[in-house]
Design an enzyme around this catalytic site. Structure first.
Site, PDB file in Angstrom:
ATOM      1  N   ASN A 136       0.877  -1.170   0.000  1.00 56.91           N
ATOM      2  CA  ASN A 136       0.000   0.000   0.000  1.00 56.91           C
ATOM      3  C   ASN A 136       0.915   1.221   0.000  1.00 56.91           C
ATOM      4  O   ASN A 136       1.495   1.555   1.021  1.00 56.91           O
ATOM      5  CB  ASN A 136      -0.893  -0.021   1.245  1.00 56.91           C
ATOM      6  CG  ASN A 136      -1.713   1.254   1.391  1.00 56.91           C
ATOM      7  OD1 ASN A 136      -1.752   2.085   0.485  1.00 56.91           O
ATOM      8  ND2 ASN A 136      -2.367   1.405   2.537  1.00 56.91           N
TER       9      ASN A 136
ATOM     10  N   LYS B  63       0.144   4.225  -0.219  1.00 58.49           N
ATOM     11  CA  LYS B  63      -0.486   5.432   0.364  1.00 58.49           C
ATOM     12  C   LYS B  63      -0.226   6.614  -0.569  1.00 58.49           C
ATOM     13  O   LYS B  63      -0.155   6.412  -1.785  1.00 58.49           O
ATOM     14  CB  LYS B  63       0.016   5.640   1.794  1.00 58.49           C
ATOM     15  CG  LYS B  63      -0.150   4.359   2.633  1.00 58.49           C
ATOM     16  CD  LYS B  63       0.033   4.546   4.091  1.00 58.49           C
ATOM     17  CE  LYS B  63      -0.172   3.208   4.806  1.00 58.49           C
ATOM     18  NZ  LYS B  63      -0.082   3.301   6.247  1.00 58.49           N
TER      19      LYS B  63
ATOM     20  N   HIS C  45      -9.537   1.172   4.808  1.00 57.29           N
ATOM     21  CA  HIS C  45      -8.252   1.344   5.509  1.00 57.29           C
ATOM     22  C   HIS C  45      -8.466   2.282   6.697  1.00 57.29           C
ATOM     23  O   HIS C  45      -9.265   3.216   6.629  1.00 57.29           O
ATOM     24  CB  HIS C  45      -7.200   1.908   4.546  1.00 57.29           C
ATOM     25  CG  HIS C  45      -5.826   1.873   5.132  1.00 57.29           C
ATOM     26  ND1 HIS C  45      -5.391   2.822   6.028  1.00 57.29           N
ATOM     27  CD2 HIS C  45      -4.811   0.988   4.990  1.00 57.29           C
ATOM     28  CE1 HIS C  45      -4.156   2.510   6.402  1.00 57.29           C
ATOM     29  NE2 HIS C  45      -3.781   1.410   5.787  1.00 57.29           N
TER      30      HIS C  45
ATOM     31  N   GLU D  48      -6.867   4.685   7.765  1.00 55.28           N
ATOM     32  CA  GLU D  48      -6.689   6.118   7.460  1.00 55.28           C
ATOM     33  C   GLU D  48      -7.933   6.686   6.792  1.00 55.28           C
ATOM     34  O   GLU D  48      -8.289   7.848   7.006  1.00 55.28           O
ATOM     35  CB  GLU D  48      -5.422   6.308   6.595  1.00 55.28           C
ATOM     36  CG  GLU D  48      -4.170   6.094   7.437  1.00 55.28           C
ATOM     37  CD  GLU D  48      -2.988   5.485   6.700  1.00 55.28           C
ATOM     38  OE1 GLU D  48      -2.960   5.512   5.457  1.00 55.28           O
ATOM     39  OE2 GLU D  48      -2.088   4.971   7.392  1.00 55.28           O
TER      40      GLU D  48
ATOM     41  N   GLU E 182      -5.301  -4.847  10.517  1.00 54.71           N
ATOM     42  CA  GLU E 182      -4.268  -3.842  10.738  1.00 54.71           C
ATOM     43  C   GLU E 182      -4.561  -3.092  12.031  1.00 54.71           C
ATOM     44  O   GLU E 182      -5.390  -2.179  12.047  1.00 54.71           O
ATOM     45  CB  GLU E 182      -4.243  -2.830   9.580  1.00 54.71           C
ATOM     46  CG  GLU E 182      -3.909  -3.436   8.237  1.00 54.71           C
ATOM     47  CD  GLU E 182      -3.330  -2.400   7.272  1.00 54.71           C
ATOM     48  OE1 GLU E 182      -2.216  -2.630   6.802  1.00 54.71           O
ATOM     49  OE2 GLU E 182      -3.964  -1.365   7.032  1.00 54.71           O
TER      50      GLU E 182
ATOM     51  N   GLY F  59       2.672   2.296  10.763  1.00 55.44           N
ATOM     52  CA  GLY F  59       3.639   3.381  10.617  1.00 55.44           C
ATOM     53  C   GLY F  59       4.339   3.769  11.906  1.00 55.44           C
ATOM     54  O   GLY F  59       4.985   4.803  11.988  1.00 55.44           O
TER      55      GLY F  59
ATOM     56  N   SER G 167       3.577  -2.151  10.331  1.00 55.67           N
ATOM     57  CA  SER G 167       5.018  -2.210  10.567  1.00 55.67           C
ATOM     58  C   SER G 167       5.640  -3.567  10.225  1.00 55.67           C
ATOM     59  O   SER G 167       6.562  -4.020  10.903  1.00 55.67           O
ATOM     60  CB  SER G 167       5.342  -1.805  12.015  1.00 55.67           C
ATOM     61  OG  SER G 167       4.969  -0.447  12.252  1.00 55.67           O
TER      62      SER G 167
HETATM   63  P1  13P Z   1       3.148   0.346   7.647  1.00 51.14           P
HETATM   64  O1  13P Z   1       3.626  -0.952   7.044  1.00 51.14           O
HETATM   65  O2  13P Z   1       3.886   1.546   7.134  1.00 51.14           O
HETATM   66  O3  13P Z   1       3.054   0.275   9.132  1.00 51.14           O
HETATM   67  O4  13P Z   1       1.648   0.563   7.111  1.00 51.14           O
HETATM   68  C1  13P Z   1       0.738  -0.470   7.215  1.00 51.14           C
HETATM   69  C2  13P Z   1      -0.474  -0.112   6.435  1.00 51.14           C
HETATM   70  O5  13P Z   1      -1.232   0.766   6.802  1.00 51.14           O
HETATM   71  C3  13P Z   1      -0.718  -0.842   5.183  1.00 51.14           C
HETATM   72  O6  13P Z   1      -2.002  -0.615   4.712  1.00 51.14           O
END
Ligand code: 13P
Length: 253
Positions: free
Chosen positions: A9, A11, A95, A97, A167, A173, A212
């Site tokens: 992803n 982002k 997601h 976010e 997640e 992150g 992560s």
């Molecule tokens: P990270 O791997 O950067 O923690 O992000 C995970 C994520 O949100 C994947 O959709």
């Protein structure tokens, strides 16, 4: 046996020049991969570039969000059919976010999931609890609620055409990964919740872990029985790291 899947992803990252390098490196490394499917979910404007650069490659791709509506007067929204035109197999739905920053409710997420399924895309439904919810001991309740919103809207059979990604918001992150045991417990809960409706759908459902994941912790996570791959944020922007995670997920390794 359930197939393994590792999806990146990106982002809101990338540009035409860096994407060209990253997609080229992923394409080359994926040619030697067996026992795992590798996918990238890129920003909308880069879908055309992705389609061009990954044509015929052993890598699939998708969008990061989809409109709950079809074509029409919905300024800024991108439909599932548009994603299909650019060769997408997958689309991320719900997601954390999107839920927290853009205010998407369970009902909106369920409507987006339905739009993806109806168009023939494979939604990757993201679920997960915040740190506050984990500390309050309501992780399973939150994840079940997020899952139920989709099942009650579309029916459990639709999950045969979908992927679920667990997640934990506190692991995204932050560098703070869930332990393999913590992740496995929630994955088992998700599979159990689906099995309560349909055991066969539950048995075939791919459940990815995200938060992560790195090359250094991937193998322990993927060794857990209900973890069928990963959804990778930051590490998916670095070809060597991402491909090492894909290799760690390959069955028979
Ligand atoms: P990270 O791997 O950067 O923690 O992000 C995970 C994520 O949100 C994947 O959709």
């Amino acid at each position: 046996m359930r197939g393994r899947l590792v999806a990146g992803n990106w982002k809101s990252n990338g540009n035409l020049a860096s994407n060209q390098r990253l997609l080229g490196d992923v394409r080359a490394a994926a040619a030697g991969l067996r026992g795992v499917e590798c996918a990238v979910c890129v920003p909308y404007p880069y879908l055309f570039q992705t389609q061009q650069l990954l044509a015929g490659a052993a890598v699939t791709w998708g969008g990061q969000d989809v409109s709950q509506f079809g074509a029409g007067a919905f300024t800024g929204a991108v439909t599932a059919v548009m994603l299909l035109e650019f060769g997408c197999r997958y689309v991320l739905v719900g997601h954390s976010e999107r839920r927290s920053i853009f205010g998407e409710s369970d009902a909106v997420v369920a409507a987006k999931f339905e739009a993806a399924i109806k168009a023939g895309l494979t939604p990757i439904l993201c679920v997960g609890e915040t740190l506050q919810e984990r500390e309050a001991g309501v992780t399973e309740k939150v994840v079940s609620r997020q899952l139920d919103a989709v099942i009650s809207n579309t029916g459990v059979a639709a999950l045969a055409q979908a992927v679920v990604a667990y997640e934990p918001v506190w692991a995204i992150g932050t560098g703070r990964t869930a332990t393999p045991e913590q992740a496995q417990a929630v994955h088992a809960c998700i599979r159990g919740a689906v099995a309560a409706h349909d055991a066969s759908v539950a048995g075939g459902l791919r459940i990815l872990y995200g938060g992560s994941v790195k090359a250094a912790n991937a193998a322990q996570l993927f060794a857990m029985r209900d973890i069928d791959g990963g959804l990778i944020g930051g590490a998916s922007l670095v070809a060597d790291e991402f491909m090492a995670i894909c290799r760690a997920a390959a069955r028979g390794q």
